[in-house]
Enzyme design. Sequence first.
Site, PDB file in Angstrom:
ATOM      1  N   CYS A   1     -16.587  -3.054  -7.719  1.00  0.00           N
ATOM      2  CA  CYS A   1     -17.307  -4.601  -7.375  1.00  0.00           C
ATOM      3  C   CYS A   1     -15.876  -5.324  -8.825  1.00  0.00           C
ATOM      4  O   CYS A   1     -15.727  -6.359  -8.722  1.00  0.00           O
ATOM      5  CB  CYS A   1     -18.056  -4.555  -7.794  1.00  0.00           C
TER       6      CYS A   1
ATOM      7  N   ARG B   1       8.318   7.743 -22.222  1.00  0.00           N
ATOM      8  CA  ARG B   1       9.392   8.619 -22.141  1.00  0.00           C
ATOM      9  C   ARG B   1      10.892   9.156 -23.176  1.00  0.00           C
ATOM     10  O   ARG B   1      11.156  10.427 -22.844  1.00  0.00           O
ATOM     11  CB  ARG B   1      10.253   7.937 -21.192  1.00  0.00           C
TER      12      ARG B   1
ATOM     13  N   CYS C   1     -14.778  -2.426 -13.490  1.00  0.00           N
ATOM     14  CA  CYS C   1     -15.716  -1.118 -12.295  1.00  0.00           C
ATOM     15  C   CYS C   1     -14.198  -1.518 -10.907  1.00  0.00           C
ATOM     16  O   CYS C   1     -13.878  -2.488 -10.835  1.00  0.00           O
ATOM     17  CB  CYS C   1     -16.383  -1.951 -11.840  1.00  0.00           C
TER      18      CYS C   1
ATOM     19  N   HIS D   1       0.804  -3.695 -14.450  1.00  0.00           N
ATOM     20  CA  HIS D   1       0.109  -2.196 -14.701  1.00  0.00           C
ATOM     21  C   HIS D   1      -1.026  -2.667 -15.200  1.00  0.00           C
ATOM     22  O   HIS D   1      -1.436  -2.146 -16.487  1.00  0.00           O
ATOM     23  CB  HIS D   1       1.245  -1.556 -15.889  1.00  0.00           C
TER      24      HIS D   1
ATOM     25  N   ASP E   1      -0.316  -3.878 -23.341  1.00  0.00           N
ATOM     26  CA  ASP E   1      -1.036  -4.027 -25.162  1.00  0.00           C
ATOM     27  C   ASP E   1      -2.055  -4.996 -25.436  1.00  0.00           C
ATOM     28  O   ASP E   1      -2.039  -5.375 -26.499  1.00  0.00           O
ATOM     29  CB  ASP E   1      -0.326  -3.077 -25.597  1.00  0.00           C
TER      30      ASP E   1
END
Length: 253
Positions: free
Chosen positions: A137, A41, A134, A126, A109
């Site tokens: 699975c 931001r 994937c 996050h 990161d």
Amino acid sequence: MIASDLQSGIERLGGMIAEAGTIVPFTGAGISTECGIPDFRSPGGIWTRNRPIPFDEFVASQEARDESWRRRFAMEEVFAAAKPGRGHRALASLYRAGKVPAVITQNIDNLHQASGVAPEHVIELHGNTTYARCIGCGQAYQLDWVRRRFDDDGAAPNCTTCDEPVKTATISFGQMMPDDEMERATALSRACDLFIAIGSSLVVWPAAGFPMMARRAGARLVIINREPTDQDDIADLVIHHDIGETLGPFVGN
Ligand code: NAD
């Protein structure tokens, strides 16, 4: 209370760190800007250039998946070259000193792990962009594998086991938050003496609920961020200065 200048902020923070038994740091993209990774931001941040791709769009559209991976590959040099900054190193010092049981981060990161905090003590709300999974699975993939497949086929690959899309191991807008990480972050926020929010605009929910949760449970709250946040009013100390300058004096203590 907003620190009148950097030096008085550092002194007050030092006193609070000395008095606290258990400190929980909560970090956002601002701690990594001095490492060359742009935040979302700030002016010049990632969102000024790219609209985020929500999870349902990623799932529904091959075009969105291709675009998402093109953006990720374009950032690879930046992520691969980034080294922990003064903020990461200061927190690693407090961790080694036994004051910090774990770091809660919104960042993807891997720089807290690179600074010496054990991976099991980095709670990634996050996810992590340095590898892929994937979405069906959960099988993990190296980014190199994704890149080779992308280059060979000209499109983002699917899982070799279940044929569902492969995505960076991050949480996108619209994607479920990880249960285990949310539970651990909740327990830590409720049990600490000092909670330090560092480099987050505190606008991404539910992650932004943790500083408030810690404050309500009785912890002292410190916010270190160049710009004001909506939670400055409830903090015991607010430092509107550069993170590296503020936390540099705590590296190696
Ligand atoms: P944000 O971009 O919303 O806010 C970052 C804040 O840090 C801003 O308010 C900015 O003023 C401040 N800041 C930037 N550099 C600073 C510095 N050197 N000193 C002091 N303050 C500084 O980031 P957010 O709150 O973490 O939320 C956005 C989401 O972005 C997170 O969920 C995260 O997953 C993702 N993200 C992560 C990275 C990363 O892993 N490094 C980078 C970009 C975005």
